[in-house]
Design a protein around this motif. Sequence first.
Motif, PDB file in Angstrom:
ATOM      1  N   ALA A 672       0.808  -1.184   0.110  1.00 23.59           N
ATOM      2  CA  ALA A 672      -0.110  -0.016   0.090  1.00 23.59           C
ATOM      3  C   ALA A 672       1.166   1.204   0.034  1.00 23.59           C
ATOM      4  CB  ALA A 672      -0.968   0.163   1.293  1.00 23.59           C
ATOM      5  N   GLU A 673       1.826   1.190   0.610  1.00 26.22           N
ATOM      6  CA  GLU A 673       2.822   2.484   0.779  1.00 26.22           C
ATOM      7  C   GLU A 673       3.292   2.768  -0.593  1.00 26.22           C
ATOM      8  OE1 GLU A 673       5.934   1.699   3.674  1.00 26.22           O
ATOM      9  OE2 GLU A 673       4.415   1.616   5.276  1.00 26.22           O
ATOM     10  N   GLN A 674       3.775   1.738  -1.255  1.00 28.67           N
ATOM     11  CA  GLN A 674       4.410   1.758  -2.619  1.00 28.67           C
ATOM     12  C   GLN A 674       3.359   2.288  -3.588  1.00 28.67           C
ATOM     13  OE1 GLN A 674       6.309  -1.929  -3.831  1.00 28.67           O
ATOM     14  NE2 GLN A 674       7.091  -2.282  -1.741  1.00 28.67           N
ATOM     15  N   ILE A 675       2.167   1.656  -3.291  1.00 29.11           N
ATOM     16  CA  ILE A 675       0.941   2.290  -4.563  1.00 29.11           C
ATOM     17  C   ILE A 675       0.512   3.500  -4.083  1.00 29.11           C
ATOM     18  CG2 ILE A 675      -1.397   1.762  -4.916  1.00 29.11           C
ATOM     19  CD1 ILE A 675      -1.048  -1.138  -4.360  1.00 29.11           C
ATOM     20  N   ALA A 676       0.533   3.956  -2.812  1.00 28.49           N
ATOM     21  CA  ALA A 676       0.315   5.271  -2.299  1.00 28.49           C
ATOM     22  C   ALA A 676       1.106   6.289  -2.959  1.00 28.49           C
ATOM     23  CB  ALA A 676       0.131   5.381  -1.115  1.00 28.49           C
ATOM     24  N   ALA A 677       2.348   5.839  -3.000  1.00 23.70           N
ATOM     25  CA  ALA A 677       3.652   7.122  -3.540  1.00 23.70           C
ATOM     26  C   ALA A 677       3.394   7.055  -4.952  1.00 23.70           C
ATOM     27  CB  ALA A 677       4.841   6.404  -3.220  1.00 23.70           C
ATOM     28  N   GLN A 678       3.058   5.895  -5.839  1.00 23.10           N
ATOM     29  CA  GLN A 678       2.863   6.051  -7.139  1.00 23.10           C
ATOM     30  C   GLN A 678       1.547   7.077  -7.531  1.00 23.10           C
ATOM     31  OE1 GLN A 678       4.775   4.929  -9.689  1.00 23.10           O
ATOM     32  NE2 GLN A 678       6.421   4.340  -8.280  1.00 23.10           N
ATOM     33  N   MET A 679       0.304   6.864  -6.676  1.00 24.37           N
ATOM     34  CA  MET A 679      -0.701   7.376  -6.815  1.00 24.37           C
ATOM     35  C   MET A 679      -0.806   8.886  -6.219  1.00 24.37           C
ATOM     36  SD  MET A 679      -3.348   4.393  -6.423  1.00 24.37           S
ATOM     37  CE  MET A 679      -4.791   5.318  -7.099  1.00 24.37           C
ATOM     38  N   GLY A 680       0.182   9.271  -5.613  1.00 24.57           N
ATOM     39  CA  GLY A 680       0.343  10.564  -5.066  1.00 24.57           C
ATOM     40  C   GLY A 680      -0.746  10.769  -3.868  1.00 24.57           C
ATOM     41  N   MET A 681      -0.732   9.589  -3.241  1.00 24.79           N
ATOM     42  CA  MET A 681      -1.736   9.488  -1.906  1.00 24.79           C
ATOM     43  C   MET A 681      -0.932   9.732  -0.569  1.00 24.79           C
ATOM     44  SD  MET A 681      -4.514   6.512  -3.196  1.00 24.79           S
ATOM     45  CE  MET A 681      -5.330   6.650  -1.723  1.00 24.79           C
ATOM     46  N   LYS A 682      -1.318  10.741   0.362  1.00 18.91           N
ATOM     47  CA  LYS A 682      -0.629  10.933   1.299  1.00 18.91           C
ATOM     48  C   LYS A 682      -1.243  10.326   2.629  1.00 18.91           C
ATOM     49  CE  LYS A 682       1.593  15.180  -0.027  1.00 18.91           C
ATOM     50  NZ  LYS A 682       1.831  16.675   0.345  1.00 18.91           N
ATOM     51  N   ASP A 683      -2.501  10.364   2.556  1.00 15.99           N
ATOM     52  CA  ASP A 683      -3.443  10.005   3.747  1.00 15.99           C
ATOM     53  C   ASP A 683      -4.639   8.765   2.867  1.00 15.99           C
ATOM     54  OD1 ASP A 683      -2.431  11.650   5.775  1.00 15.99           O
ATOM     55  OD2 ASP A 683      -3.484  13.071   4.949  1.00 15.99           O
ATOM     56  N   TYR A 684      -4.314   7.550   3.713  1.00 15.20           N
ATOM     57  CA  TYR A 684      -5.116   6.741   3.251  1.00 15.20           C
ATOM     58  C   TYR A 684      -5.671   5.694   4.175  1.00 15.20           C
ATOM     59  CZ  TYR A 684      -1.000   3.826   2.883  1.00 15.20           C
ATOM     60  OH  TYR A 684      -0.076   3.108   2.984  1.00 15.20           O
ATOM     61  N   ASP A 685      -6.698   5.207   4.070  1.00 13.00           N
ATOM     62  CA  ASP A 685      -7.440   3.988   4.930  1.00 13.00           C
ATOM     63  C   ASP A 685      -7.537   2.842   4.291  1.00 13.00           C
ATOM     64  OD1 ASP A 685      -8.630   2.514   6.879  1.00 13.00           O
ATOM     65  OD2 ASP A 685     -10.096   4.177   7.217  1.00 13.00           O
ATOM     66  N   LEU A 686      -6.908   1.537   4.431  1.00  8.77           N
ATOM     67  CA  LEU A 686      -7.174   0.409   3.562  1.00  8.77           C
ATOM     68  C   LEU A 686      -8.549  -0.027   3.972  1.00  8.77           C
ATOM     69  CD1 LEU A 686      -3.821  -1.197   3.500  1.00  8.77           C
ATOM     70  CD2 LEU A 686      -5.082  -0.060   1.619  1.00  8.77           C
ATOM     71  N   LYS A 687      -9.179   0.348   4.926  1.00  5.31           N
ATOM     72  CA  LYS A 687     -10.480  -0.239   5.484  1.00  5.31           C
ATOM     73  C   LYS A 687     -11.579   0.599   4.921  1.00  5.31           C
ATOM     74  CE  LYS A 687      -8.843  -2.428   9.564  1.00  5.31           C
ATOM     75  NZ  LYS A 687      -8.906  -2.782  11.074  1.00  5.31           N
ATOM     76  N   ASP A 688     -11.430   1.667   4.113  1.00  6.14           N
ATOM     77  CA  ASP A 688     -12.099   2.178   3.237  1.00  6.14           C
ATOM     78  C   ASP A 688     -12.546   1.845   2.099  1.00  6.14           C
ATOM     79  OD1 ASP A 688     -13.929   4.773   2.756  1.00  6.14           O
ATOM     80  OD2 ASP A 688     -12.475   4.952   1.137  1.00  6.14           O
ATOM     81  N   PRO A 689     -13.854   1.227   1.608  1.00  8.43           N
ATOM     82  CA  PRO A 689     -13.806   0.341   0.447  1.00  8.43           C
ATOM     83  C   PRO A 689     -13.312   1.192  -0.695  1.00  8.43           C
ATOM     84  CG  PRO A 689     -15.697   0.262   1.737  1.00  8.43           C
ATOM     85  CD  PRO A 689     -15.087   1.355   2.428  1.00  8.43           C
ATOM     86  N   GLU A 690     -13.854   2.234  -1.031  1.00  4.63           N
ATOM     87  CA  GLU A 690     -13.479   2.940  -2.028  1.00  4.63           C
ATOM     88  C   GLU A 690     -12.139   3.488  -2.417  1.00  4.63           C
ATOM     89  OE1 GLU A 690     -15.858   6.479  -2.796  1.00  4.63           O
ATOM     90  OE2 GLU A 690     -17.548   5.306  -2.717  1.00  4.63           O
ATOM     91  N   THR A 691     -11.267   3.422  -1.303  1.00  4.32           N
ATOM     92  CA  THR A 691      -9.987   3.925  -1.252  1.00  4.32           C
ATOM     93  C   THR A 691      -9.067   2.598  -1.610  1.00  4.32           C
ATOM     94  OG1 THR A 691      -9.844   5.481   0.440  1.00  4.32           O
ATOM     95  CG2 THR A 691      -7.774   4.581   0.190  1.00  4.32           C
ATOM     96  N   ASN A 692      -9.675   1.348  -0.770  1.00  2.00           N
ATOM     97  CA  ASN A 692      -8.900  -0.036  -1.157  1.00  2.00           C
ATOM     98  C   ASN A 692      -9.060  -0.559  -2.619  1.00  2.00           C
ATOM     99  OD1 ASN A 692      -8.803  -2.726  -1.182  1.00  2.00           O
ATOM    100  ND2 ASN A 692      -8.097  -2.384   1.149  1.00  2.00           N
ATOM    101  N   ILE A 693     -10.368  -0.152  -3.268  1.00  2.06           N
ATOM    102  CA  ILE A 693     -10.638  -0.629  -4.313  1.00  2.06           C
ATOM    103  C   ILE A 693      -9.832   0.346  -5.449  1.00  2.06           C
ATOM    104  CG2 ILE A 693     -12.484  -0.502  -6.508  1.00  2.06           C
ATOM    105  CD1 ILE A 693     -14.371  -1.028  -4.084  1.00  2.06           C
ATOM    106  N   ARG A 694      -9.522   1.642  -5.216  1.00  2.51           N
ATOM    107  CA  ARG A 694      -8.979   2.405  -5.971  1.00  2.51           C
ATOM    108  C   ARG A 694      -7.399   2.025  -6.270  1.00  2.51           C
ATOM    109  NH1 ARG A 694      -8.379   8.281  -4.527  1.00  2.51           N
ATOM    110  NH2 ARG A 694      -6.900   8.330  -6.489  1.00  2.51           N
ATOM    111  N   MET A 695      -6.779   1.585  -4.935  1.00  2.00           N
ATOM    112  CA  MET A 695      -5.337   1.175  -4.927  1.00  2.00           C
ATOM    113  C   MET A 695      -5.098  -0.281  -5.118  1.00  2.00           C
ATOM    114  SD  MET A 695      -4.453   2.653  -1.106  1.00  2.00           S
ATOM    115  CE  MET A 695      -2.568   2.575  -1.290  1.00  2.00           C
TER     116      MET A 695
END
Length: 772
Positions: A672-695
């Motif tokens: 998730a850390e690698q994906i967030a860096a590539q997607m330009g996401m600083k704050d994220y919650d893997l338990k949020d369905p929409e965020t998790n689906i995006r990543m």
Amino acid sequence: MKSRLKFHLLSGLLACSLSAALLSCSPPLRQAEELIAKKKYAQAQIILEKLQNEDPENLTAQALLGYSRFYTEGPLPALEELQPLQQKSPNSLPVRQTIQKLIQELQKFDALLRNPQAEALKIYIPQAPNAFLKSRAQWVLFKKLKASGLKKEAVKLAEMLKQETQDPFIQQLLDWESLSQKPEERERILDRHPKSTLRPLWYWQILDSQDKTPKANQLLIHFKEETEDDTLRAAILLRQGEYNLEKNPVVALNYFRTLLQNYPKHPRGRQLIYTIREKLGKYLSTADHQFLAQAAFDRYMYQTASGELQAAAPQDREGLYQLGIYARKAEYYSLARETFAGILRRFPRTREAGLASVQLAGMQRSNKAYNAALSQLRQTRSSYESYPEVYTEALWEEGIVYDFLNQAEKQAQVYKLLVETDPKSLHAAEALWIAVWQTYLEGQTSEVVRLIEKYRKVFEGDELESRFLYWLARAQESLEQKEEAKKTYASLAEGPLMDYYTHRSRERLRVMLRGGEDQYATRKYLGYKPESRQLPGWADAFKARLESTTLSKEDWPEALQLFYLGQWHEFLQIAENSSNDRWQYLRGLLLNQAGDHYNAITHYRYKAKENEIFLPVAFPLAWFETMEQEALKYQMNPFLVAGLSWQESQYKPDIQSWVGATGLMQIMPSTAEQIAAQMGMKDYDLKDPETNIRMGTWYLNSTHKTFEGNSMLAVASYNAGAGPVLRWKKQFAHLPYDALAESIAYPETRDYVKKVFTAYWIYQALYGKDAQ
């Protein structure tokens, strides 16, 4: 005025001039139509019944009679007229128009029931089309008034309804409502309505209001005696055990044991075993320990099984061998080794000694002592040749050793010998498959056909049967035996949708009949059908009965009517412990509607293998708008994301694996850390369905890039990582997609790929706009 009334009827229903196919209008028929236009249904019904007696083939008169009976008597009497017409003349214009009009009326009623505002019901009730719908609208209004705290208005409505209605279902609801205010008299409802399908609801609610008294125990006995539903009987047994746990522990133990023995797949089975050990341990006899050990082993509770069998202290060779098996499964290797060695010393030359020798060889293999294991297995085969089971078990273990040594040809040879020696042995079908697949990889296509056809009886009825037959057809294709292959594919294509080879056979058949490339996972996305998620209502119930070949006054039992009225909490209390497939299906829909997709999937995916009515509840379309949006960014089919989510997490947003993988598509925190860096996401919650689906979708796209758009390899990489998949791709580059999937070296990943794509194809079949 008459012409305007008649025009209104013609536009919505039937008319003599509507089609040349209709019979000419007689004066009585015109008179009936005019009466219907004036909403004088009872008078029209008298004329139409007379017409039907005079001319049974007059479809217009029969259809109008059904229409009239809907307004005079209700939906079921209308069905008595229209269902035979639908079966006999489904394309008749009078029949189709009448049915459509009534369905529209019921759809309006369904929409009204879903409306949270009570005012809409108040407006509807005085103009309700029949007593059936009126009384149900009144009951729903009563429930809404009561829930809103308008007690006086609710009581007044209930009293009026009680005086007016003659509907047995509404009378039962009113009776229960009245008695619910008098707990001491509640049981009288059971005497008043001995055949109602609401009885389980009443029993449970009465029991929940009582303490664990002898009276409650007696009520449970009566409850169990009157039901023939196995699922309900199991629930009652569980409650009987719980009621007696403190005061009558031996009685409770008997109930719990009966439940475990008679209902091996009961969802509470594992927890029940823990309860028995914790609270009833001191009451267990040797036989109880043995029983509990087997019950735990059957539920994959290996450490518990080993502990219980140790408590039983077996001294005979059968019991000791079983203890060794349990200990090995529980990874108590010292105990297992000691037990198996003791059998060899105490009971030499017996069946159990031979099997113990095979187990010891297997433990050597686990310690990578492959040569020692092979030596012991060969000796065992030589010494115990008179015991077929020992001989074939030794061959099976020998093949596993060759697999670890990467000696596939030797493994295939050993397994061919196993099948020839005992085609009915426990491992025969799996051994045959390994031998067949190695033969296929060696390019011996004719030998593949010969082996499968020679040993058909080995896999008939086995879970591997469709796999054998699919590859038989693939081999036949290669040998230009086109007609034989088509016949095999056509048969498999009619199989269950939860079978991977059903979908593969459909695709191969399409290629053979129409040409083109094998679209293993490249079907073009044409959109989805969101309307398929709508909860069924009275209109759906009416349509379902029209399509049925039989009709009965019991078609809409009281419990089912609760569902259609929106009393879902009460319906769930009945359906949860019912064996009725229709009720279970509706329960699954309600679980999904409440967002409890995990419980719906984990419970109904097994039922869906036996009955495809459960497919929509086992494969819910949740968070699909997000999946669609994200997948289309990368030119992927959103149903592939849905299938992957289904396999990874069963749609539980906060699920977490023991290694830390989180959420719908099970993303590891480090990934998730690698994906967030590539997607330009600083704050994220893997338990949020929409965020998790995006990543997760981003990551799935990255695996597609690594494998040049090959979805099968991309999905394998999502599970196993890119390294192993790159090796498999290089090793099996000459194979088509389906054969490459079959050749994946990791059993877990091989199974994973098949399950993901099966789920993907099911989603496509259920919800795709191109689905047939």
